[in-house]
Write an enzyme that holds these catalytic residues in place. Structure first.
Site, mmCIF file in Angstrom:
data_model
loop_
_atom_site.group_PDB
_atom_site.id
_atom_site.type_symbol
_atom_site.label_atom_id
_atom_site.label_comp_id
_atom_site.label_asym_id
_atom_site.label_seq_id
_atom_site.Cartn_x
_atom_site.Cartn_y
_atom_site.Cartn_z
ATOM 1 N N SER B 184 2.240 4.800 4.415
ATOM 2 C CA SER B 184 1.376 5.741 3.705
ATOM 3 C C SER B 184 1.048 6.995 4.500
ATOM 4 C CB SER B 184 0.078 5.038 3.315
ATOM 5 O OG SER B 184 -0.587 4.555 4.465
ATOM 6 N N HIS B 212 3.339 2.289 -1.964
ATOM 7 C CA HIS B 212 3.723 3.705 -2.069
ATOM 8 C C HIS B 212 5.165 3.878 -2.541
ATOM 9 C CE1 HIS B 212 0.106 5.580 -0.301
ATOM 10 N NE2 HIS B 212 -0.015 4.395 0.279
ATOM 11 N N LYS B 243 -1.424 4.060 -7.585
ATOM 12 C CA LYS B 243 -0.665 5.233 -7.162
ATOM 13 C C LYS B 243 0.275 5.667 -8.288
ATOM 14 C CE LYS B 243 -1.689 4.238 -2.438
ATOM 15 N NZ LYS B 243 -2.818 3.362 -2.749
#
Lengths: 82, 394
Positions: B184, B212, B243
């Site tokens: 990240s 991610h 996300k």
């Protein structure tokens, strides 16, 4: 040289190179975080260097009980006793 | 006495508050779209929100949430094992499993609970967890809770992982290896083909956190394991809805039937309320979009390459490879890093300021996350702001 002495010797040498501008003279009973001012990243760097040098793995679980070079050397001697 | 230890933090916070906009917990005043809003009073391009596909503002996801709230109410008021398993939760679990092509899936209330819970539960006393040095806080926290021995291997270094497994001897068969798909902070991708080979050689179990990388990597958007062609080797895949899917929540999927038994042992699954039905409904809508619109992924990567390339052309130290997380490494002077962050905000660009120990080195980072929803013009404005603020002296 005992395992303990070998660990202590290497830990002190490494600490002095990691912390060239330590506010205090680094000895075996110097508190690494409170007196020597080691950051958490530097603690990890110290751990990695010891691991590479002695070809050992150091469990993170021992770290809460380590505040001086002496503590670390004792833990490692215990850990590698066999 | 008990509370004395917070004195240094109080001083730090007071100094930060006195200097202008607050970088940690910056106040979002308004959201105009997935890429524009007002932060700490400044109209900005949002370039630090991990909203990789821009789906937090997709009308289809918003409508799904609205309908679910009307049908089910605003919350479940209970944990999954008590009264919090609604048909929506089960439908999302089926859809996630189908998306990954595996039989089993668990939905969690947050991504943090998913990785923390899986690490804490999969390993126990007498077992060993090997985690990548740059792992997320939830992975460290779960590992500590597990009671297992924790070994940290060098970031993205399969050889170092192999050395540690070798030193374990027979105990390697009781080892859980935990890595992330995309890290990240610097946006670098795990070498999963090599890591999977090491795991196979020593007979360990592998958990990959695709927080991610879901919707970002792989032909179908399943993540780093799909991109590396090693999904068969990965025992557990965890991730988040907060996300690329634009909501909140977490998941774990597996080809192992034992996941259904594990479900009943995960404390952050058992002892917390389940996600609101409106959240689950928006995630289901977002997952359908992720699957049916691969062009979002293509646009995301075009934008990532444009930003990464543009910042590198300015001579700024960016991460080791292109990805939707683009971080500029500054020096160790935190005050200068804070000034740079505030100057970007004043120029209409919101990114994340990351300082140690959240950053992987003693340096601070200005961390951008790119979205498929950014226009090329917005990306160019981000680059121009960086040029004015840190150009040439990063």
């Amino acid at each position: 040289m005992s395992d303990y002495d070998a660990y202590l010797d290497y830990i002190l040498t490494t600490l002095r190179s990691l912390k060239r501008e330590s506010p205090v003279e680094i000895g075996k009973d110097t508190d690494l975080v409170r007196e020597c001012g080691l950051s958490s990243l530097q603690v990890m760097e110290l751990v990695e260097r010891i691991e590479d040098h002695f070809d050992i793995s150091i469990p993170l679980n021992i770290l809460p009980d380590v505040s001086t070079a002496d503590d670390m050397a004792r833990k490692l001697a215990e850990l590698t006793k066999g | 006495m008990l509370l004395e230890k917070f004195a240094p933090m109080r001083e730090t916070l007071a100094a930060l508050a006195a200097g202008g906009a607050m970088p940690f917990g910056a106040r979002v005043d308004r959201i105009d779209s997935a890429t524009e809003g007002v932060v700490e009073g400044h109209p900005v391009i949002l370039a630090g929100t991990n909203n990789y596909l821009g789906l937090s503002c997709d009308p289809r996801c918003i409508e799904a949430a609205r309908e679910a709230a009307a049908r089910w109410g605003t919350g479940t008021t209970g944990s999954r094992l008590a009264n919090g398993t609604f048909a929506e939760h089960l439908a999302l679990e089926r859809e996630l499993a189908a998306f990954y092509g595996v039989p089993h899936a668990i939905v969690f209330t947050t991504g943090y609970a998913a990785t923390q819970g899986m690490c804490a539960t999969l390993a126990g006393p007498g077992d060993v967890i090997l985690l990548d040095a740059d792992s997320h806080a939830s992975i460290y926290a779960g590992s500590q809770l597990s009671g297992a021995e924790i070994l940290r291997f060098k970031h993205n270094d399969p050889d170092d992982l192999a050395r540690r497994l070798r030193r374990l001897g027979d105990r390697a068969r009781r080892a859980l290896v935990v890595v992330e798909g995309i890290y990240s902070m610097q946006g670098d991708i795990a070498p999963l083909a090599e890591i999977a080979a090491v795991k196979r050689e020593y007979g360990a179990v592998l958990l990959v956190d695709e927080a991610h990388s879901l919707g970002v990597l792989g032909e179908r958007g399943r993540g780093a394991a799909e991109a590396a062609g090693v999904e068969e080797e990965v025992d557990f895949i965890a991730g988040t809805f907060s996300k690329s899917l634009g909501a909140i929540g977490g998941y774990c999927v597996s080809r192992h039937e034992v996941l259904e038994a594990i479900r009943y042992c995960i404390r952050p699954y058992i002892f917390t309320a389940s996600a609101a039905p409106s959240v689950i409904a928006s995630v289901r809508a977002a997952l359908r979009i992720l699957e049916s619109e691969p062009e979002l992924r293509r646009r995301l990567w075009e934008n990532a390459e444009r930003l990464y390339g543009g910042l590198r052309e300015l001579g700024l130290p960016v991460g080791p490879q292109v990805s939707p997380v683009v971080a500029v490494t500054l020096g160790e002077d935190r005050a200068a890093a804070l000034d740079a962050w505030r100057a970007l905000l004043a120029r209409g660009v919101y990114v994340n300021l990351v300082v140690p120990p959240a950053s992987p080195t003693p340096a601070s980072l200005l961390r951008c996350s790119v979205s498929a929803a950014h226009t090329p013009e917005q990306i160019d404005r981000i680059i121009a702001a960086f040029s004015e603020v840190v150009g040439g002296r990063g």
